[in-house]
Structure formats: C-alpha cells, structure tokens
Design a protein around this motif. Structure first.
Motif, mmCIF file in Angstrom:
data_model
loop_
_atom_site.group_PDB
_atom_site.id
_atom_site.type_symbol
_atom_site.label_atom_id
_atom_site.label_comp_id
_atom_site.label_asym_id
_atom_site.label_seq_id
_atom_site.Cartn_x
_atom_site.Cartn_y
_atom_site.Cartn_z
ATOM 1 N N GLN A 47 46.834 44.549 46.215
ATOM 2 C CA GLN A 47 47.467 45.810 45.893
ATOM 3 C C GLN A 47 47.790 46.657 47.114
ATOM 4 O OE1 GLN A 47 44.918 44.907 42.833
ATOM 5 N NE2 GLN A 47 46.769 43.840 43.160
ATOM 6 N N LYS A 48 47.005 46.555 48.169
ATOM 7 C CA LYS A 48 47.185 47.429 49.324
ATOM 8 C C LYS A 48 47.737 46.715 50.550
ATOM 9 C CE LYS A 48 43.584 50.541 47.829
ATOM 10 N NZ LYS A 48 42.338 51.204 48.127
ATOM 11 N N ASP A 49 47.851 45.409 50.480
ATOM 12 C CA ASP A 49 48.347 44.669 51.636
ATOM 13 C C ASP A 49 49.072 43.423 51.137
ATOM 14 O OD1 ASP A 49 46.327 42.928 50.809
ATOM 15 O OD2 ASP A 49 44.951 43.538 52.380
ATOM 16 N N ASP A 50 49.391 42.544 52.036
ATOM 17 C CA ASP A 50 50.106 41.325 51.662
ATOM 18 C C ASP A 50 49.171 40.154 51.389
ATOM 19 O OD1 ASP A 50 52.630 42.427 51.722
ATOM 20 O OD2 ASP A 50 52.972 41.951 53.826
ATOM 21 N N SER A 51 47.908 40.430 51.112
ATOM 22 C CA SER A 51 46.976 39.347 50.802
ATOM 23 C C SER A 51 47.319 38.755 49.435
ATOM 24 C CB SER A 51 45.540 39.858 50.805
ATOM 25 O OG SER A 51 45.340 40.778 49.761
ATOM 26 N N PHE A 52 46.863 37.533 49.212
ATOM 27 C CA PHE A 52 47.103 36.897 47.920
ATOM 28 C C PHE A 52 46.051 35.824 47.678
ATOM 29 C CE2 PHE A 52 49.576 34.682 51.103
ATOM 30 C CZ PHE A 52 49.339 33.334 50.851
ATOM 31 N N SER A 53 45.884 35.492 46.407
ATOM 32 C CA SER A 53 44.975 34.422 45.996
ATOM 33 C C SER A 53 45.760 33.438 45.158
ATOM 34 C CB SER A 53 43.822 34.973 45.157
ATOM 35 O OG SER A 53 43.026 35.850 45.909
ATOM 36 N N ILE A 54 45.573 32.163 45.440
ATOM 37 C CA ILE A 54 46.205 31.099 44.659
ATOM 38 C C ILE A 54 45.112 30.434 43.849
ATOM 39 C CG2 ILE A 54 47.493 28.939 44.737
ATOM 40 C CD1 ILE A 54 48.636 29.926 47.438
ATOM 41 N N VAL A 55 45.321 30.357 42.539
ATOM 42 C CA VAL A 55 44.291 29.862 41.630
ATOM 43 C C VAL A 55 44.898 28.861 40.663
ATOM 44 C CG1 VAL A 55 42.600 30.570 39.884
ATOM 45 C CG2 VAL A 55 43.152 32.115 41.743
ATOM 46 N N GLY A 56 44.171 27.799 40.400
ATOM 47 C CA GLY A 56 44.574 26.866 39.358
ATOM 48 C C GLY A 56 44.271 27.483 38.003
ATOM 49 N N LEU A 57 45.149 27.299 37.049
ATOM 50 C CA LEU A 57 44.977 27.889 35.726
ATOM 51 C C LEU A 57 43.650 27.480 35.101
ATOM 52 C CD1 LEU A 57 46.348 29.658 33.547
ATOM 53 C CD2 LEU A 57 47.188 27.531 32.556
ATOM 54 N N GLY A 58 43.202 26.265 35.344
ATOM 55 C CA GLY A 58 41.947 25.786 34.792
ATOM 56 C C GLY A 58 40.723 26.515 35.310
ATOM 57 N N ALA A 59 40.857 27.238 36.427
ATOM 58 C CA ALA A 59 39.726 27.975 37.007
ATOM 59 C C ALA A 59 39.581 29.370 36.416
ATOM 60 C CB ALA A 59 39.885 28.064 38.523
ATOM 61 N N ILE A 60 40.524 29.793 35.580
ATOM 62 C CA ILE A 60 40.454 31.116 34.969
ATOM 63 C C ILE A 60 39.649 31.012 33.685
ATOM 64 C CG2 ILE A 60 41.760 33.048 34.009
ATOM 65 C CD1 ILE A 60 44.118 32.140 35.764
ATOM 66 N N SER A 61 38.522 31.728 33.659
ATOM 67 C CA SER A 61 37.651 31.637 32.488
ATOM 68 C C SER A 61 37.903 32.738 31.467
ATOM 69 C CB SER A 61 36.182 31.659 32.914
ATOM 70 O OG SER A 61 35.905 32.836 33.641
ATOM 71 N N ASP A 62 38.480 33.869 31.906
ATOM 72 C CA ASP A 62 38.668 34.974 30.971
ATOM 73 C C ASP A 62 39.729 35.932 31.483
ATOM 74 O OD1 ASP A 62 38.204 36.454 28.676
ATOM 75 O OD2 ASP A 62 36.368 37.386 29.407
ATOM 76 N N LEU A 63 40.327 36.661 30.564
ATOM 77 C CA LEU A 63 41.292 37.706 30.876
ATOM 78 C C LEU A 63 40.854 38.939 30.103
ATOM 79 C CD1 LEU A 63 45.147 37.407 30.861
ATOM 80 C CD2 LEU A 63 44.017 39.295 29.711
ATOM 81 N N LYS A 64 40.655 40.048 30.820
ATOM 82 C CA LYS A 64 40.213 41.289 30.174
ATOM 83 C C LYS A 64 41.182 42.399 30.522
ATOM 84 C CE LYS A 64 35.356 40.111 30.323
ATOM 85 N NZ LYS A 64 34.021 40.461 30.801
ATOM 86 N N PHE A 65 41.647 43.093 29.504
ATOM 87 C CA PHE A 65 42.522 44.235 29.737
ATOM 88 C C PHE A 65 41.701 45.416 30.200
ATOM 89 C CE2 PHE A 65 45.054 41.629 26.926
ATOM 90 C CZ PHE A 65 46.281 41.666 27.568
ATOM 91 N N GLU A 66 42.256 46.164 31.149
ATOM 92 C CA GLU A 66 41.567 47.334 31.662
ATOM 93 C C GLU A 66 41.816 48.519 30.752
ATOM 94 O OE1 GLU A 66 42.917 47.898 35.680
ATOM 95 O OE2 GLU A 66 41.409 46.524 36.423
ATOM 96 N N SER A 67 40.828 49.360 30.637
ATOM 97 C CA SER A 67 40.943 50.575 29.842
ATOM 98 C C SER A 67 41.800 51.578 30.597
ATOM 99 C CB SER A 67 39.562 51.150 29.589
ATOM 100 O OG SER A 67 39.667 52.434 29.028
#
Length: 87
Positions: A50-70
């Motif tokens: 969000q604050k710089d040009d950093s990034f993370s590359i992740v395989g879809l299989g490594a995502i265990s959950d998705l939570k919406f922020e309040s």
C-alpha cells in the motif's frame, strides 16, 4: 479457496477491503482492487503493497481464508443523522 471466490471479492461493487490468510501465517491486505492481480489461469496472485512498490506473489492453493474488513460502526450502510436542537 477457489479463484471464483477470490474474483467475487475482487470485483465486488462497492469494493470492500479484505485480508487474505496465507498458510505460512502471513496476512495480505487488499485495500483497493488495483492492489490485486491474478494470473490468466488463476493459479497465482500478486498483492501489491500500500505504501511502496513491494509485492507478494502467492499460489492460490496457499490461501487458507479470505476475511472482509469491517468499515466501522456504520458498516451496514446506514448513517446516523445529527439531530438539530431547537433553541
């Protein structure tokens, strides 16, 4: 997590920020839709910082959950109106 579930969250309008829980314990925050991209096959995603040009590359299989922020106390879309006092 399926690519269809991720795409539904990514393309929702209005967009609601969410966290991706990764199997290694990391949490990746997606605050805006432009901070997330998916490979054409959906097997790999990229989440940009969000604050710089950093990034993370992740395989879809490594995502265990998705939570919406309040969005706070008025997250259901209702807002309290201020009452005017008669003087």
């Amino acid at each position: 997590m399926t690519i269809e579930q991720l795409r539904l969250a990514h393309h929702a309008r209005p967009f609601c920020p969410f966290l991706l829980q990764i199997d290694d314990g990391r949490q990746l925050r997606v605050r805006k839709p432009e901070y997330l991209s998916c490979s054409p096959t959906g097997a790999t995603i990229t989440v940009f910082g969000q604050k710089d040009d950093s990034f993370s590359i992740v395989g879809l299989g490594a995502i265990s959950d998705l939570k919406f922020e309040s969005k706070g106390p008025a997250s259901n879309g209702s807002r309290k109106k201020k009452r005017r006092r008669n003087r």
